[in-house]
Design a protein around this motif. Structure first.
Motif, PDB file in Angstrom:
ATOM      1  N   SER A  66       0.832  -1.210   0.000  1.00 12.16           N
ATOM      2  CA  SER A  66       0.000   0.000   0.000  1.00 12.16           C
ATOM      3  C   SER A  66       0.862   1.254   0.000  1.00 12.16           C
ATOM      4  N   LEU A  67       1.941   1.257   0.787  1.00 13.10           N
ATOM      5  CA  LEU A  67       2.870   2.402   0.820  1.00 13.10           C
ATOM      6  C   LEU A  67       3.564   2.584  -0.517  1.00 13.10           C
ATOM      7  N   GLU A  68       3.983   1.490  -1.122  1.00 21.98           N
ATOM      8  CA  GLU A  68       4.697   1.585  -2.399  1.00 21.98           C
ATOM      9  C   GLU A  68       3.793   2.125  -3.504  1.00 21.98           C
ATOM     10  N   ARG A  69       2.511   1.751  -3.466  1.00 24.50           N
ATOM     11  CA  ARG A  69       1.602   2.270  -4.499  1.00 24.50           C
ATOM     12  C   ARG A  69       1.315   3.758  -4.313  1.00 24.50           C
ATOM     13  N   THR A  70       1.328   4.226  -3.058  1.00 31.68           N
ATOM     14  CA  THR A  70       1.022   5.637  -2.785  1.00 31.68           C
ATOM     15  C   THR A  70       2.175   6.551  -3.181  1.00 31.68           C
ATOM     16  N   VAL A  71       3.400   6.140  -3.022  1.00 33.52           N
ATOM     17  CA  VAL A  71       4.609   6.938  -3.276  1.00 33.52           C
ATOM     18  C   VAL A  71       4.537   8.238  -2.472  1.00 33.52           C
ATOM     19  N   ILE A  72       4.880   8.157  -1.222  1.00 38.64           N
ATOM     20  CA  ILE A  72       4.816   9.314  -0.319  1.00 38.64           C
ATOM     21  C   ILE A  72       6.017  10.218  -0.596  1.00 38.64           C
ATOM     22  N   ASP A  73       5.708  11.359  -1.261  1.00 42.12           N
ATOM     23  CA  ASP A  73       6.762  12.274  -1.670  1.00 42.12           C
ATOM     24  C   ASP A  73       6.583  13.649  -1.036  1.00 42.12           C
ATOM     25  N   ARG A 100      15.372  11.040  -2.194  1.00 43.15           N
ATOM     26  CA  ARG A 100      15.517  11.786  -3.448  1.00 43.15           C
ATOM     27  C   ARG A 100      15.996  13.218  -3.148  1.00 43.15           C
ATOM     28  N   GLN A 101      16.747  13.752  -4.082  1.00 46.40           N
ATOM     29  CA  GLN A 101      17.376  15.062  -3.858  1.00 46.40           C
ATOM     30  C   GLN A 101      16.346  16.188  -3.773  1.00 46.40           C
ATOM     31  N   ASP A 102      15.214  16.064  -4.467  1.00 48.35           N
ATOM     32  CA  ASP A 102      14.228  17.148  -4.465  1.00 48.35           C
ATOM     33  C   ASP A 102      13.243  17.048  -3.310  1.00 48.35           C
ATOM     34  N   ALA A 103      13.443  16.064  -2.422  1.00 43.90           N
ATOM     35  CA  ALA A 103      12.519  15.885  -1.302  1.00 43.90           C
ATOM     36  C   ALA A 103      12.686  17.001  -0.286  1.00 43.90           C
ATOM     37  N   ILE A 136       8.891  -3.017  24.823  1.00 38.57           N
ATOM     38  CA  ILE A 136       7.894  -3.111  23.760  1.00 38.57           C
ATOM     39  C   ILE A 136       7.522  -4.577  23.506  1.00 38.57           C
ATOM     40  N   GLY A 137       8.535  -5.397  23.436  1.00 41.20           N
ATOM     41  CA  GLY A 137       8.321  -6.813  23.178  1.00 41.20           C
ATOM     42  C   GLY A 137       8.764  -7.204  21.786  1.00 41.20           C
ATOM     43  N   PHE A 138       8.170  -8.261  21.267  1.00 45.43           N
ATOM     44  CA  PHE A 138       8.547  -8.780  19.950  1.00 45.43           C
ATOM     45  C   PHE A 138       7.894  -7.972  18.852  1.00 45.43           C
ATOM     46  N   LEU A 139       8.709  -7.725  17.779  1.00 42.78           N
ATOM     47  CA  LEU A 139       8.253  -6.951  16.629  1.00 42.78           C
ATOM     48  C   LEU A 139       8.573  -7.711  15.349  1.00 42.78           C
ATOM     49  N   LEU A 140       7.678  -7.574  14.350  1.00 45.20           N
ATOM     50  CA  LEU A 140       7.928  -8.159  13.039  1.00 45.20           C
ATOM     51  C   LEU A 140       8.310  -7.033  12.093  1.00 45.20           C
ATOM     52  N   TYR A 141       9.469  -7.166  11.485  1.00 42.58           N
ATOM     53  CA  TYR A 141      10.031  -6.086  10.666  1.00 42.58           C
ATOM     54  C   TYR A 141       9.894  -6.439   9.187  1.00 42.58           C
ATOM     55  N   ASN A 142       9.501  -5.381   8.380  1.00 41.67           N
ATOM     56  CA  ASN A 142       9.394  -5.568   6.943  1.00 41.67           C
ATOM     57  C   ASN A 142       9.769  -4.259   6.255  1.00 41.67           C
ATOM     58  N   THR A 143      10.291  -4.352   5.045  1.00 41.43           N
ATOM     59  CA  THR A 143      10.727  -3.141   4.314  1.00 41.43           C
ATOM     60  C   THR A 143      10.222  -3.170   2.887  1.00 41.43           C
ATOM     61  N   GLY A 144      10.203  -1.967   2.265  1.00 40.43           N
ATOM     62  CA  GLY A 144       9.846  -1.858   0.865  1.00 40.43           C
ATOM     63  C   GLY A 144      10.570  -0.666   0.229  1.00 40.43           C
ATOM     64  N   HIS A 145      10.569  -0.599  -1.076  1.00 43.70           N
ATOM     65  CA  HIS A 145      11.280   0.476  -1.780  1.00 43.70           C
ATOM     66  C   HIS A 145      10.536   0.785  -3.074  1.00 43.70           C
ATOM     67  N   ALA A 146      10.351   2.132  -3.310  1.00 44.02           N
ATOM     68  CA  ALA A 146       9.693   2.553  -4.553  1.00 44.02           C
ATOM     69  C   ALA A 146      10.127   3.977  -4.894  1.00 44.02           C
ATOM     70  N   LYS A 147      10.733   4.135  -6.090  1.00 42.46           N
ATOM     71  CA  LYS A 147      11.085   5.451  -6.632  1.00 42.46           C
ATOM     72  C   LYS A 147      11.906   6.280  -5.652  1.00 42.46           C
ATOM     73  N   GLY A 148      12.937   5.713  -5.110  1.00 37.70           N
ATOM     74  CA  GLY A 148      13.841   6.448  -4.226  1.00 37.70           C
ATOM     75  C   GLY A 148      13.318   6.658  -2.829  1.00 37.70           C
ATOM     76  N   ILE A 149      12.249   5.960  -2.462  1.00 41.61           N
ATOM     77  CA  ILE A 149      11.685   6.099  -1.125  1.00 41.61           C
ATOM     78  C   ILE A 149      11.711   4.733  -0.433  1.00 41.61           C
ATOM     79  N   HIS A 150      12.279   4.702   0.782  1.00 48.33           N
ATOM     80  CA  HIS A 150      12.363   3.470   1.575  1.00 48.33           C
ATOM     81  C   HIS A 150      11.263   3.476   2.634  1.00 48.33           C
ATOM     82  N   TYR A 151      10.625   2.299   2.772  1.00 43.70           N
ATOM     83  CA  TYR A 151       9.561   2.143   3.753  1.00 43.70           C
ATOM     84  C   TYR A 151       9.959   1.054   4.758  1.00 43.70           C
ATOM     85  N   SER A 152       9.845   1.374   6.035  1.00 42.92           N
ATOM     86  CA  SER A 152      10.130   0.416   7.107  1.00 42.92           C
ATOM     87  C   SER A 152       8.876   0.260   7.960  1.00 42.92           C
TER      88      SER A 152
END
Length: 465
Positions: A66-73, A100-103, A136-152
């Motif tokens: 969902s984050l990758e489709r939105t492209v939060i810029d 990205r440099q223009d961010a 906090i306890g146990f956490l499940l970690y996942n990442t994504g990448h789209a158009k120069g934007i990293h999502y954690s």
């Protein structure tokens, strides 16, 4: 008394040893079942935990997509995604890093995400993507990448751990209850199985200690089926043993009676010679003739008893041989001994599997009987017939015949019909010997009426090609 006490002392350790052996077997079985149940419980907990983790992993993948489709810029994209997203901010933490440099804005955090990352979560090395964060306890970690934007994305696993905890508690309760009731259940099953066996053992012991042979039988339990079948088999065995013992008793009684008669005759003639031989010499020769005849009859009886005894115990080595040639030779030899004529109908080159001497002995007995009970001017038939699966040797006479009542007993030992007992010499063992030898040759001996007068004895062999 001392010897008796020593015997009792030596038996006690044996009983104790058997009891210890049964106890060890029961404990081993309980340990095996316990290990299986514990293993199954562990597998169940691991499977549930894995399934919960996979569900959380699927949820995290959907959020990343969902984050990758939105492209939060920018701020507007971030707010719009936050507004449209179904993200549970109490259990999920998002960090968006725009490289990205223009961010204008480089980092975006969901509520409490920045606070979470102030202390770096520690990776849990056994499971991919699983981390632990103190407080906090146990956490499940996942990442994504789209158009120069990293999502954690970090998903808190508290709810999943609570579910897993409940599963562990329920499994543990079930495990404890099972382990508590299992010994009782196994003991109940063991008693159900061994109870009838113990009863059979006691009944068998009670029968075995009786000094006289009885027709007592073991009780047959309704269940289990295996013990029921075992008891029925034992009862059949006891019945066979009892019948065999009764036959042996009758045999011994008949043998004693048959031997007593000629011995009594010999004794009476010896006494007659002793008392009157000097005064009446003419009676000596007659008495000696009677003594010789009775001694000869006794010798024949003893020989037949020995033959029958050997036949009961012997095993024969069967071989293939030409029965046609053997029958022709036998007929030729017996024709010289009998007043009757033996007429043969024997095909040539017929081969059977049997014991030549014992089969010849059977036929000699049958031919002797045919001659003994037939008129001297009659004929005796000796034939050999072959069908698709049988080979039949027949001895037919034209004698007085055998009644239907006597046919039921003629193969019994010492049996002789009432109308011939005393009038025709014999021991009543010939047909019993023939029957036993026929069984040893895997053959069947039968009797039937001859047309129009006399008797036919048939010796049947099964053949295969």
């Amino acid at each position: 008394m001392k010897a008796k006490k020593m015997k009792i002392k030596t038996m006690r350790p044996k009983i104790k040893k058997e009891q210890n052996s049964d106890s060890i077997m029961l404990r081993s079985f309980l340990l095996l079942i316990t290990a299986i149940i514990v293993s199954f419980s562990i597998i169940t907990v691991v499977a549930v935990g894995h399934q919960l983790l996979e569900i959380s992993r699927t949820t995290s993948n959907n959020i990343i997509k969902s984050l990758e489709r939105t492209v939060i810029d920018g701020d507007r994209d971030w707010k719009q995604w936050r507004f449209n997203s179904t993200l549970n901010t109490s259990t999920s933490y998002v960090h968006v890093r725009n490289i990205r440099q223009d961010a204008k804005t480089k980092n975006y955090y969901s509520p409490d995400a920045e606070s979470l990352l102030k202390i770096k979560p520690q990776k849990f090395f056994l499971i991919h993507g699983l981390y632990y964060r103190p407080k906090i306890g146990f956490l499940l970690y996942n990442t994504g990448h789209a158009k120069g934007i990293h999502y954690s994305l970090w998903i808190k696993l508290d709810s999943q751990l609570k579910i897993l905890e409940r599963v562990i508690i329920i499994t543990a309760i079930v495990l404890v209850l099972t382990l508590l009731t299992l010994p009782l259940y196994i003991r109940l099953i063991a008693q159900r199985l061994t109870g009838p066996l113990s009863q059979l053992t006691k009944s068998a012991e009670a029968i075995s200690v009786k000094k006289t042979q009885t027709t007592d039988k073991l009780p047959i339990p309704a269940t289990p089926t295996e013990v029921k079948q075992l008891a029925a088999s034992f009862n059949r065995l006891l019945t066979n043993l009892y019948d065999k013992t009764e036959k042996e008793k009758i045999f011994v009684s008949n043998a004693a009676h048959e031997l007593r008669t000629p011995i009594a005759t010999i004794q009476s003639h010896v006494q007659l010679i002793q008392r009157h031989g000097h005064d009446h010499p003419e009676i000596v020769q007659d008495s000696l003739d009677y003594i010789y005849q009775e001694a000869e009859q006794t010798t024949k009886l003893i020989e037949e008893l020995l033959t029958l005894s050997r036949a009961d115990k012997m095993t024969l080595t069967l071989q293939k041989y030409d029965i046609s040639q053997s029958l022709q030779k036998l007929a030729k030899e017996m024709n010289l001994l009998f007043p009757q004529q033996i007429i043969t109908d024997i095909p040539t080159k017929i081969v059977i599997t049997g014991h030549p001497k014992s089969i010849e002995q059977i036929l000699i007995i049958l031919l002797n009987n045919a001659s003994k009970y037939s008129p001297q001017d009659s004929v005796i038939g000796l034939t050999l017939e072959r069908s698709s699966n049988k080979l039949i040797i027949k001895v037919a006479d034209q004698g007085r015949g055998i009644t239907e009542q006597d046919k039921k007993h003629i193969f019994e030992r010492f049996y002789r019909a009432d109308d011939i007992r005393g009038s025709i010499t014999g021991t009543g063992l010939g047909l019993a010997i023939a029957q036993q030898l026929a069984l040893l040759n895997h053959a069947t001996l039968r009797v039937a009426n001859n047309q129009t007068r006399g008797t036919i004895f048939s010796l049947e062999f099964k053949i295969s090609f």
